[in-house]
Write an enzyme that holds these catalytic residues in place. Structure first.
Site, PDB file in Angstrom:
ATOM      1  CG  HIS A 148      -1.969  -1.031   1.229  1.00 47.44           C
ATOM      2  ND1 HIS A 148      -2.822  -1.259   0.158  1.00 47.44           N
ATOM      3  CD2 HIS A 148      -2.306  -1.963   2.165  1.00 47.44           C
ATOM      4  CE1 HIS A 148      -3.628  -2.271   0.455  1.00 47.44           C
ATOM      5  NE2 HIS A 148      -3.325  -2.728   1.661  1.00 47.44           N
TER       6      HIS A 148
ATOM      7  CG  ASP B 254      -2.824  -8.447   0.737  1.00 48.40           C
ATOM      8  OD1 ASP B 254      -2.007  -8.663   1.650  1.00 48.40           O
ATOM      9  OD2 ASP B 254      -3.890  -7.804   0.894  1.00 48.40           O
TER      10      ASP B 254
ATOM     11  CG  HIS C  47      -6.576  -5.440   1.800  1.00 50.09           C
ATOM     12  ND1 HIS C  47      -6.066  -6.380   2.671  1.00 50.09           N
ATOM     13  CD2 HIS C  47      -7.714  -4.963   2.361  1.00 50.09           C
ATOM     14  CE1 HIS C  47      -6.867  -6.462   3.731  1.00 50.09           C
ATOM     15  NE2 HIS C  47      -7.875  -5.610   3.571  1.00 50.09           N
TER      16      HIS C  47
ATOM     17  CG  ASP D 110      -4.872  -9.998   3.465  1.00 51.17           C
ATOM     18  OD1 ASP D 110      -4.559 -10.489   2.360  1.00 51.17           O
ATOM     19  OD2 ASP D 110      -4.682  -8.799   3.765  1.00 51.17           O
TER      20      ASP D 110
HETATM   21 ZN   LIG Z   1      -4.145  -7.203   2.747  1.00 57.02          ZN
END
Ligand SMILES: [Zn+2]
Length: 337
Positions: free
Chosen positions: A125, A160, A162, A247
């Site tokens: 991120h 991931d 996200h 995740d």
């Molecule tokens: Zn994540």
């Protein structure tokens, strides 16, 4: 040939705040995957060198890096609502970012066929000029950019849950990096629509597969066959890097995807088969259920050694074919613009 695992005691000293999901117990869980993997004999641990400022400045703005360093060394605090740092976070961030560059040097020296970087803080991120979502420095981007300056073509596969908005942003206009992300959507950070395909010289070199909650491995396989593989084949990567966020496991408390531990092994086997041994890296990103982290990392390590570890019931469920068809159409329209 073996697997390098890069990790460091300083990663445990990065203090993200009380009761934070991104905490040092995560790395303990990942490292306890080594005996569970069944391939412990193939593993060689190494202590990574920190990244140099030149490594960081290739992907982040000088001002951001200098401000991050000062902020950490003056005692730290909160950088965004989710992201806090302590004094030790600076050293941890440099080691996490340097681990990939070090691993690349070692792989080129013939020490192993692949490397797993068990690091924190995570990186995907972190954008050019700011920390975000538990991430300070974009570890995967630092490694990829060190390969790009050597003339390599790098496939980053981000599984991931996200979207890796930072990695996407850093390489959005770069045709030497193919960034592929399969992620839950909508979910933090809100980016990663199918229409985001790269721009300028990098038009087409970003692939986003936004999938709904509950998505299982059948959809990942169909996405690879229908959308990802044709682009990868054309791109012809010389190195692959997994942004290995666990995740997307069905037990994770921060996301609602439906993968199981063996699915991560299967994804890794596919990804690592795309290039020659010695050109394969995986970086730990997210993953917040400790049991799922251990079992998912174990399956990933087994796959890196060429083995298949079925340590959990595989995920079941039909592929979301209408979702994938819509993604493919949106992508095709954006590619024509
Ligand atoms: Zn994540």
């Amino acid at each position: 040939m073996g697997i390098l695992i890069g990790t460091h005691p300083k990663f445990a000293e990065h203090d993200s705040g009380t009761h934070h999901p991104e905490n040092p117990a995560r790395l303990d869980a990942v490292l306890s995957a080594v005996p569970e993997s069944g391939v412990a004999d193939a593993v060689k641990f190494f202590v990574p060198e920190p990244a140099t400022m030149a490594d960081l400045y290739r992907v982040h703005e000088t001002n951001y890096i200098d401000a991050l360093r000062r902020f950490c060394l003056m005692g730290g605090g909160r950088l965004d609502p989710d992201t806090a740092v302590s004094v030790a976070s600076w050293d941890a961030a440099l080691l996490a970012a340097g681990s990939g560059v070090d691993a690349i040097r070692r792989l080129r020296g013939g020490e192993a066929s692949s490397a797993f970087l068990a690091v924190r803080p995570p990186g995907h991120h972190a954008v050019v000029d700011r920390a975000m979502g538990f991430c300070l420095i974009n570890n995967v981007a630092v490694a990829a950019s060190s390969l790009v300056i050597e003339g390599e073509r790098v496939l980053i596969f981000d599984f991931d849950a996200h979207h890796g908005n930072g990695t996407q942003e850093i390489f959005y206009k770069n045709p030497a990096v193919l960034y592929v992300s399969v992620h839950q959507y909508p979910l933090y950070p809100g980016t990663g629509r199918a229409e985001e395909v790269g721009s300028g010289d990098g038009h087409g070199s970003t692939i986003n597969i936004p999938v709904p909650a509950g998505t299982t491995s059948a959809t990942y396989r169909a996405a690879i066959d229908e959308i990802i593989w044709p682009a990868v084949e054309k791109f012809a990567p010389t190195w692959v890097i997994a942004s290995a966020g666990f995740d997307s496991h069905r037990s994770d408390p921060l996301a609602e995807l439906g993968l199981s531990a063996p699915d991560f092994g299967e994804l890794t086997s596919w990804l690592f088969s795309l290039v020659e041994p010695g050109r394969r890296l995986a970086f730990l990103e997210g993953g917040y259920d400790l049991d799922a982290l251990r079992s998912s990392a174990a399956s990933t390590l087994a796959a890196m050694a060429g083995e298949r570890l079925v340590n959990e019931e595989p995920s079941r469920g039909e592929a979301h074919l209408p979702v994938l068809r819509a993604i493919k159409e949106s992508r095709a329209r954006s590619l024509e613009l």
